[in-house]
Write a protein that holds these residues in place. Sequence first.
Motif, short mmCIF file in Angstrom:
data_model
loop_
_atom_site.label_atom_id
_atom_site.label_comp_id
_atom_site.label_asym_id
_atom_site.label_seq_id
_atom_site.Cartn_x
_atom_site.Cartn_y
_atom_site.Cartn_z
N LYS A 445 0.83 -1.21 0.00
CA LYS A 445 0.00 0.00 0.00
C LYS A 445 0.86 1.26 0.00
N ALA A 446 1.99 1.20 0.72
CA ALA A 446 2.90 2.35 0.73
C ALA A 446 3.49 2.58 -0.66
N GLU A 447 3.80 1.50 -1.38
CA GLU A 447 4.33 1.63 -2.74
C GLU A 447 3.30 2.29 -3.67
N LEU A 448 2.04 1.89 -3.53
CA LEU A 448 0.99 2.47 -4.37
C LEU A 448 0.80 3.96 -4.06
N GLU A 449 0.82 4.29 -2.78
CA GLU A 449 0.67 5.70 -2.40
C GLU A 449 1.84 6.53 -2.93
N ALA A 450 3.05 5.98 -2.84
CA ALA A 450 4.24 6.72 -3.28
C ALA A 450 4.24 6.93 -4.79
N ALA A 451 3.57 6.02 -5.53
CA ALA A 451 3.54 6.12 -6.99
C ALA A 451 2.38 6.97 -7.50
N SER A 452 1.53 7.44 -6.60
CA SER A 452 0.38 8.25 -7.03
C SER A 452 0.87 9.58 -7.59
N PHE A 453 0.47 9.87 -8.82
CA PHE A 453 0.95 11.06 -9.52
C PHE A 453 -0.22 11.98 -9.89
N VAL A 454 -1.37 11.75 -9.26
CA VAL A 454 -2.59 12.47 -9.63
C VAL A 454 -2.44 13.97 -9.43
N PHE A 455 -1.80 14.37 -8.34
CA PHE A 455 -1.63 15.79 -8.03
C PHE A 455 -0.17 16.20 -8.17
N SER A 456 0.55 15.57 -9.09
CA SER A 456 1.99 15.74 -9.22
C SER A 456 2.65 15.27 -7.93
N MET A 457 3.92 15.59 -7.74
CA MET A 457 4.62 15.18 -6.53
C MET A 457 5.88 16.01 -6.37
N GLY A 458 6.52 15.86 -5.23
CA GLY A 458 7.76 16.59 -4.99
C GLY A 458 7.53 18.04 -4.63
N PRO A 459 8.53 18.89 -4.86
CA PRO A 459 8.43 20.31 -4.47
C PRO A 459 7.30 21.07 -5.13
N ARG A 460 6.81 20.56 -6.28
CA ARG A 460 5.73 21.26 -6.98
C ARG A 460 4.40 20.51 -6.89
N VAL A 461 4.25 19.66 -5.88
CA VAL A 461 2.97 18.97 -5.70
C VAL A 461 1.86 20.00 -5.52
N CYS A 462 0.67 19.67 -5.98
CA CYS A 462 -0.46 20.60 -5.93
C CYS A 462 -0.69 21.10 -4.51
N LEU A 463 -0.69 22.40 -4.35
CA LEU A 463 -0.84 23.00 -3.03
C LEU A 463 -2.21 22.69 -2.42
N GLY A 464 -3.23 22.58 -3.25
CA GLY A 464 -4.59 22.39 -2.74
C GLY A 464 -5.12 20.99 -2.82
N LYS A 465 -4.24 19.98 -2.89
CA LYS A 465 -4.74 18.62 -3.07
C LYS A 465 -5.58 18.15 -1.89
N GLU A 466 -5.28 18.62 -0.67
CA GLU A 466 -6.07 18.19 0.48
C GLU A 466 -7.48 18.77 0.42
N ILE A 467 -7.64 19.94 -0.19
CA ILE A 467 -8.99 20.48 -0.39
C ILE A 467 -9.77 19.56 -1.33
N ALA A 468 -9.11 19.11 -2.39
CA ALA A 468 -9.77 18.20 -3.32
C ALA A 468 -10.20 16.91 -2.63
N TYR A 469 -9.30 16.35 -1.82
CA TYR A 469 -9.66 15.12 -1.10
C TYR A 469 -10.79 15.38 -0.11
N MET A 470 -10.78 16.53 0.53
CA MET A 470 -11.86 16.88 1.45
C MET A 470 -13.21 16.83 0.72
N GLU A 471 -13.28 17.41 -0.45
CA GLU A 471 -14.52 17.40 -1.22
C GLU A 471 -14.93 15.98 -1.61
#
Length: 513
Positions: A445-471
């Motif tokens: 499960k950790a491998e799958l989470e680490a490979a998730s690229f839906v909101f980009s990743m790294g220093p430029r990961v989507c700033l508002g991704k937690e808002i999207a998950y909240m919705e």
Amino acid sequence: MLSLSHLPLLLPALFLYLFVRRILDNLFFHRLSSFPAPFYLRLSSLPLALISLFRREPEFLFQLSKKYPPSTRAIRISPNLLFFPHASALKSIYWSSTHNHKGSLYGTGALGPTSLFSTLPADDHKTLRKSLGGAHWSVSYLKNEQEPRIDSLVTSFVAQLRNFSEQSPRGEAISMGDKLAQFAADVMTLLVFGKPWGFIAHDRDEKRLLAAFRESLPLFSFAARCTSFRELILSSGLIRSLILPKMDDKTGSGYLASQGKLAVARREKERDEQLPDDGAGVRDYLDYTLDARDSKGEPLTRAQKEAHVTLLIQAGADTTGSALGSILRFILQDPDCLEKVEREIRTAEERGLLSTPVLYEETKQHLPYFVACIKEGLRLNPPAPNLFGRVILEKGGTVIDGVHVPQGAEVCSDPYTVGRDPEMYGPGAEAFRPERWLGGDEKRKAELEAASFVFSMGPRVCLGKEIAYMEMYKVLPEIVRRFEFDVVEPGKYVDRGGVAYNRGFKVLVRRRN
């Protein structure tokens, strides 16, 4: 001796010479000429631009990746652009601080004024992100401060669906993809400006914000992929002023930009005059934008503030709405999945574990299968299947996924293809199977989470991704809990230049007993 009379013959000959020279250079002498690629993609960036323009890019790149053996780690999809189709390349590209310089598209002005999203240099982005980031983007902040406000919109959305089901005895279908996009737009305008624009209350696309944004995507998709178009056309400020949205537009992105400008000016005036707030008692993201300080402790410029609040609406409204629609469609079209979701919700409700409306933490703790459906839907239908390009600036190049990439090349991957990588997801990678996110194998499960690229990743990961998950964690369980849906038209997941939306997704809605 040459004279002006020879110009009609010399100019076409010169253009032909330059054209042929460029083609030969791209084919045989370019720094990426040794990488595998279809012949037509080696010649020019135009073929990829046309593929994107005609809404075929995600599927095309995925099929292209399947044509090469698994040992092929990088494919040349444009003269200076390498595409990495495997999830194993993501960390090297997007987590490396030395690969954090964005591609040339973002500096053209095609995305409007420079914002956090379109800042090219890594150091400039790091400074701006540090200024605009903070605890107010965290899950804990959203749960404690903003969730009650989002609850009010979820309640209004449920009431809208209830009214529609009661007032349409003949079984009129509702465009569910559009309705969910309107819900997401109301959430973002509420969080950014303090009040929703009324997409739900008025049951319409206010100021054609969503429709106009989608209508602008063909130009964006072509500009995003065609290097010559960016260099020769969009480099002109005059041409950009003619084809891009304007502040005096009465609808769409131009209107949104003007509202962002007015909101910043109005809020700054209120602060200068120390006027009381409207009694809401909760700070919005415009407040946090005005509070932001640069590395020297100075406020951001007026243009930076305006660009940021506009970006938050553009980046968070239609994309989250697209994710909501895709996830719901996957659930409704899979009878076994729908039955499991309904049973899970019913069991949790009978045990008194769900509030009205459902809270974020309740979904996370008590509806694990629904959470798995959300993750699986995002994997297969990412709302922003973009080619997130990065420029290799290291002297001598670098190694990505076992491949040496020369200095000056652009590299990218995209969520649609890496989300279907059989090396990560197995032979059934193209199937909707929420169970892959469940089970007791924590390492997997950790491998799958680490490979998730839906909101980009790294220093430029989507700033508002937690808002999207909240919705997603709130409105989707709540409407499945309250209503039955029959799919009339499944519609289609459509991509234009790295931004997706649901077209023609229509359902019949009935209240549950």
